[in-house]
Motif scaffolding. Structure first.
Motif, mmCIF file in Angstrom:
data_model
loop_
_atom_site.group_PDB
_atom_site.id
_atom_site.type_symbol
_atom_site.label_atom_id
_atom_site.label_comp_id
_atom_site.label_asym_id
_atom_site.label_seq_id
_atom_site.Cartn_x
_atom_site.Cartn_y
_atom_site.Cartn_z
ATOM 1 N N ALA A 105 0.854 -1.182 0.000
ATOM 2 C CA ALA A 105 0.000 0.000 0.000
ATOM 3 C C ALA A 105 0.893 1.237 0.000
ATOM 4 C CB ALA A 105 -0.903 -0.005 1.230
ATOM 5 N N PRO A 106 0.450 2.333 -0.599
ATOM 6 C CA PRO A 106 1.279 3.540 -0.651
ATOM 7 C C PRO A 106 1.793 3.962 0.716
ATOM 8 C CG PRO A 106 -0.628 3.802 -2.066
ATOM 9 C CD PRO A 106 -0.829 2.525 -1.314
ATOM 10 N N SER A 107 3.091 4.251 0.777
ATOM 11 C CA SER A 107 3.740 4.637 2.028
ATOM 12 C C SER A 107 4.847 5.623 1.722
ATOM 13 C CB SER A 107 4.323 3.405 2.727
ATOM 14 O OG SER A 107 5.156 3.776 3.813
ATOM 15 N N GLN A 108 4.999 6.622 2.565
ATOM 16 C CA GLN A 108 6.082 7.581 2.397
ATOM 17 C C GLN A 108 7.341 7.155 3.123
ATOM 18 O OE1 GLN A 108 4.945 11.881 2.111
ATOM 19 N NE2 GLN A 108 3.052 11.208 3.113
ATOM 20 N N SER A 109 7.281 6.060 3.871
ATOM 21 C CA SER A 109 8.440 5.619 4.641
ATOM 22 C C SER A 109 8.976 4.259 4.209
ATOM 23 C CB SER A 109 8.087 5.564 6.136
ATOM 24 O OG SER A 109 6.999 4.685 6.372
ATOM 25 N N ILE A 110 8.156 3.447 3.551
ATOM 26 C CA ILE A 110 8.571 2.114 3.117
ATOM 27 C C ILE A 110 8.550 2.064 1.601
ATOM 28 C CG2 ILE A 110 8.096 -0.358 3.229
ATOM 29 C CD1 ILE A 110 6.625 0.147 5.845
ATOM 30 N N PRO A 111 9.657 1.708 0.936
ATOM 31 C CA PRO A 111 9.683 1.655 -0.527
ATOM 32 C C PRO A 111 8.757 0.572 -1.075
ATOM 33 C CG PRO A 111 11.913 1.687 0.391
ATOM 34 C CD PRO A 111 10.983 1.435 1.533
ATOM 35 N N GLN A 112 8.301 0.779 -2.295
ATOM 36 C CA GLN A 112 7.511 -0.229 -2.980
ATOM 37 C C GLN A 112 8.381 -1.438 -3.308
ATOM 38 O OE1 GLN A 112 4.943 -2.002 -3.501
ATOM 39 N NE2 GLN A 112 3.670 -0.431 -4.533
ATOM 40 N N VAL A 113 7.778 -2.618 -3.416
ATOM 41 C CA VAL A 113 8.525 -3.819 -3.767
ATOM 42 C C VAL A 113 9.066 -3.681 -5.183
ATOM 43 C CG1 VAL A 113 7.154 -5.255 -2.217
ATOM 44 C CG2 VAL A 113 6.465 -5.028 -4.605
ATOM 45 N N LYS A 114 10.172 -4.339 -5.469
ATOM 46 C CA LYS A 114 10.736 -4.331 -6.812
ATOM 47 C C LYS A 114 11.571 -5.577 -7.024
ATOM 48 C CE LYS A 114 14.513 -1.235 -5.368
ATOM 49 N NZ LYS A 114 15.149 0.082 -5.648
ATOM 50 N N PHE A 115 11.648 -5.993 -8.278
ATOM 51 C CA PHE A 115 12.392 -7.192 -8.634
ATOM 52 C C PHE A 115 13.902 -6.967 -8.580
ATOM 53 C CE2 PHE A 115 8.599 -8.404 -11.362
ATOM 54 C CZ PHE A 115 8.232 -9.481 -10.574
ATOM 55 N N LYS A 116 14.609 -8.054 -8.408
ATOM 56 C CA LYS A 116 16.032 -8.114 -8.717
ATOM 57 C C LYS A 116 16.159 -8.809 -10.064
ATOM 58 C CE LYS A 116 17.581 -8.221 -3.908
ATOM 59 N NZ LYS A 116 18.310 -9.001 -2.864
ATOM 60 N N LEU A 117 17.020 -8.278 -10.919
ATOM 61 C CA LEU A 117 17.183 -8.795 -12.273
ATOM 62 C C LEU A 117 18.631 -9.139 -12.551
ATOM 63 C CD1 LEU A 117 15.063 -6.158 -14.256
ATOM 64 C CD2 LEU A 117 14.283 -8.344 -13.338
ATOM 65 N N ASP A 118 18.836 -10.225 -13.269
ATOM 66 C CA ASP A 118 20.162 -10.588 -13.756
ATOM 67 C C ASP A 118 20.059 -10.829 -15.253
ATOM 68 O OD1 ASP A 118 22.649 -11.546 -14.341
ATOM 69 O OD2 ASP A 118 22.425 -13.435 -13.252
ATOM 70 N N TYR A 119 20.505 -9.849 -16.053
ATOM 71 C CA TYR A 119 20.402 -9.955 -17.500
ATOM 72 C C TYR A 119 21.421 -10.916 -18.103
ATOM 73 C CZ TYR A 119 16.831 -6.390 -18.134
ATOM 74 O OH TYR A 119 15.637 -5.705 -18.124
ATOM 75 N N SER A 120 22.358 -11.377 -17.309
ATOM 76 C CA SER A 120 23.275 -12.399 -17.796
ATOM 77 C C SER A 120 22.674 -13.793 -17.686
ATOM 78 C CB SER A 120 24.586 -12.355 -17.007
ATOM 79 O OG SER A 120 24.411 -12.897 -15.704
ATOM 80 N N GLY A 121 21.666 -13.930 -16.821
ATOM 81 C CA GLY A 121 21.054 -15.229 -16.587
ATOM 82 C C GLY A 121 21.855 -16.142 -15.688
ATOM 83 N N ARG A 122 23.034 -15.678 -15.245
ATOM 84 C CA ARG A 122 23.895 -16.553 -14.450
ATOM 85 C C ARG A 122 23.316 -16.846 -13.075
ATOM 86 N NH1 ARG A 122 27.940 -13.411 -17.133
ATOM 87 N NH2 ARG A 122 27.979 -11.907 -15.410
ATOM 88 N N ALA A 123 22.468 -15.973 -12.558
ATOM 89 C CA ALA A 123 21.884 -16.217 -11.242
ATOM 90 C C ALA A 123 21.005 -17.469 -11.231
ATOM 91 C CB ALA A 123 21.065 -15.007 -10.798
ATOM 92 N N THR A 229 6.478 10.667 -12.120
ATOM 93 C CA THR A 229 6.451 10.169 -10.758
ATOM 94 C C THR A 229 7.865 10.147 -10.184
ATOM 95 O OG1 THR A 229 6.673 7.860 -11.461
ATOM 96 C CG2 THR A 229 4.448 8.752 -11.269
ATOM 97 N N LEU A 230 7.978 10.458 -8.920
ATOM 98 C CA LEU A 230 9.272 10.520 -8.251
ATOM 99 C C LEU A 230 9.380 9.489 -7.141
ATOM 100 C CD1 LEU A 230 9.669 14.407 -8.029
ATOM 101 C CD2 LEU A 230 10.600 12.834 -9.752
ATOM 102 N N ASP A 231 8.478 8.532 -7.103
ATOM 103 C CA ASP A 231 8.581 7.435 -6.141
ATOM 104 C C ASP A 231 8.080 6.160 -6.820
ATOM 105 O OD1 ASP A 231 5.703 7.368 -5.985
ATOM 106 O OD2 ASP A 231 5.776 8.942 -4.462
ATOM 107 N N GLY A 232 8.151 5.041 -6.127
ATOM 108 C CA GLY A 232 7.752 3.769 -6.711
ATOM 109 C C GLY A 232 6.261 3.508 -6.653
ATOM 110 N N TYR A 233 5.482 4.451 -6.151
ATOM 111 C CA TYR A 233 4.052 4.236 -5.962
ATOM 112 C C TYR A 233 3.189 4.912 -7.019
ATOM 113 C CZ TYR A 233 5.172 2.281 -1.389
ATOM 114 O OH TYR A 233 5.665 1.484 -0.376
ATOM 115 N N GLY A 234 3.643 6.011 -7.588
ATOM 116 C CA GLY A 234 2.842 6.730 -8.569
ATOM 117 C C GLY A 234 2.617 5.912 -9.827
ATOM 118 N N ARG A 235 1.470 6.123 -10.447
ATOM 119 C CA ARG A 235 1.141 5.404 -11.674
ATOM 120 C C ARG A 235 0.523 6.347 -12.698
ATOM 121 N NH1 ARG A 235 4.240 2.445 -10.293
ATOM 122 N NH2 ARG A 235 4.207 0.177 -10.070
ATOM 123 N N ASN A 236 1.044 6.276 -13.935
ATOM 124 C CA ASN A 236 0.462 7.000 -15.060
ATOM 125 C C ASN A 236 -0.562 6.121 -15.769
ATOM 126 O OD1 ASN A 236 3.417 8.586 -15.244
ATOM 127 N ND2 ASN A 236 1.634 9.807 -15.820
#
Length: 349
Positions: A105-123, A229-236
């Motif tokens: 849920a939108p929060s000014q103190s806790i960042p939104q969830v986000k993926f970790k990505l490995d474009y090499s595929g080695r992970a 948007t300047l945070d991870g919560y805003g949506r266009n």
């Protein structure tokens, strides 16, 4: 630059939208650390793509993986990591994705969830994976999906987010790309609610509604006056109009943010000045209103949930002597007031 309704100042245009530059510029300005950086967005696009295709890192809230991908395949390991394989830009790619599910849920103190990505595929290493048939809700722009062993869903979607606004036919290759997005979630997707009415005594059509996730409004806390948007919560939201004055079929009308605190929005179909627009034929002439027989709104889901899309029929010209039109307008005015209460941007018109 902003495509500005006739009679309004560019710096005073109310809806939080950057119509003139479109989503490419909005995103690139944000990625490059300054929402008001008005540099050549297409030169920046190449640099942004190269940077995004580097080795392990965290995905932005957009969940954008690549552009113009084909031959897309998805595998999911038992430990919750996914492997996305596809072809793009003349090469075969393998991207490992992990570390996030659903949305906060939108929060000014806790960042939104986000993926970790490995474009090499080695992970992915020596993991084995499978793709059990997707059993989740129907999704727009669906490419492929899997039901994981824990019952969660992984899906891949692809759609054209970078189309130019105001119904212009794309004139640059970057405006026609099909973005590839990945998501991981449980339960239901975000809910996008659309409604229509007339404003200014029936002179113009308006589209209004709200975006929620699990009953909670989806909105950001920080943005520029141009809609970046300047945070991870805003949506266009990306609004398309069908069989409009722009021509047959679907055309991009505009893009705008959901509002704090209700996740609501209100968009009027007005004539726009094009003098600030980066189009070869831009001039002081007006364009629109982009009213059509039907409207479609697309939005990237909150957190790492799927992108959602909704459609609604357009309206006929308002007739003050038609009791049905008068009743509908009164009904929609009441509904609009309910949805936008507390929102300083969606003032009564």
């Amino acid at each position: 630059m902003v495509a500005v309704p006739v009679g309004a100042r560019a710096d005073a245009y109310d809806p939080l939208t950057w119509a003139g530059r479109g989503p490419l510029a909005r995103d690139l300005a944000q990625e490059h650390g300054g929402a008001d950086v008005l540099v050549n967005m297409y030169r920046l696009l190449a640099a942004a793509v190269v940077a995004a295709l580097a080795v392990p890192g965290a995905a932005s809230a957009s969940q954008l993986i690549d552009r113009n991908a084909s031959n897309v395949h998805l595998l999911v390991a038992r430990d919750g990591m996914a492997l996305l394989s596809y072809s793009a830009h003349g090469t075969k790619r393998r991207v490992a994705v992990w570390g996030a599910i659903d949305a906060r849920a939108p929060s000014q103190s806790i960042p939104q969830v986000k993926f970790k990505l490995d474009y090499s595929g080695r992970a992915w290493k020596k993991r084995s994976g499978s793709c059990r048939p997707y059993a989740g809700p129907a999704l727009a722009w669906f490419v492929t999906g899997c039901t994981a062993a824990d019952g969660s869903y992984w899906t891949v979607q692809s759609w054209q987010r970078a189309l130019p606004d105001l119904g212009f036919t794309p004139w640059l290759p970057a405006q026609t790309v099909w973005e590839l997005h990945i998501s991981h979630w449980t339960g239901q997707t975000a809910a996008l609610e659309l409604h229509t009415d007339w404003v200014y005594n029936g002179r113009w059509e308006e589209l209004f509604g709200r975006l929620t996730y699990r009953g909670v409004a989806v909105h950001g806390f920080k943005s520029t006056h141009r809609g970046v948007t300047l945070d991870g919560y805003g949506r266009n939201l990306y609004l398309d109009t069908y069989d409009s004055v722009y021509g047959p079929g679907w055309r991009r009308e505009n893009g705008f943010l959901t509002h704090n605190p209700n996740g609501d929005f209100c968009y009027g179909f007005y004539p726009f000045r094009t003098e600030y627009y980066d189009h070869p034929s831009a001039s002081t002439a007006t364009r629109g209103p982009g009213v059509g027989v039907r409207y479609r709104v697309n939005v990237i889901g909150p957190g790492v949930t799927p992108d959602v899309s909704a459609q609604i029929d357009g309206l006929h010209p308002y007739d003050a002597k038609n009791p049905a039109d008068v009743a509908y307008e009164a009904q929609q005015d009441a509904l609009r007031q309910e949805l936008v209460t507390g929102d300083k941007l969606c003032r009564h018109r």
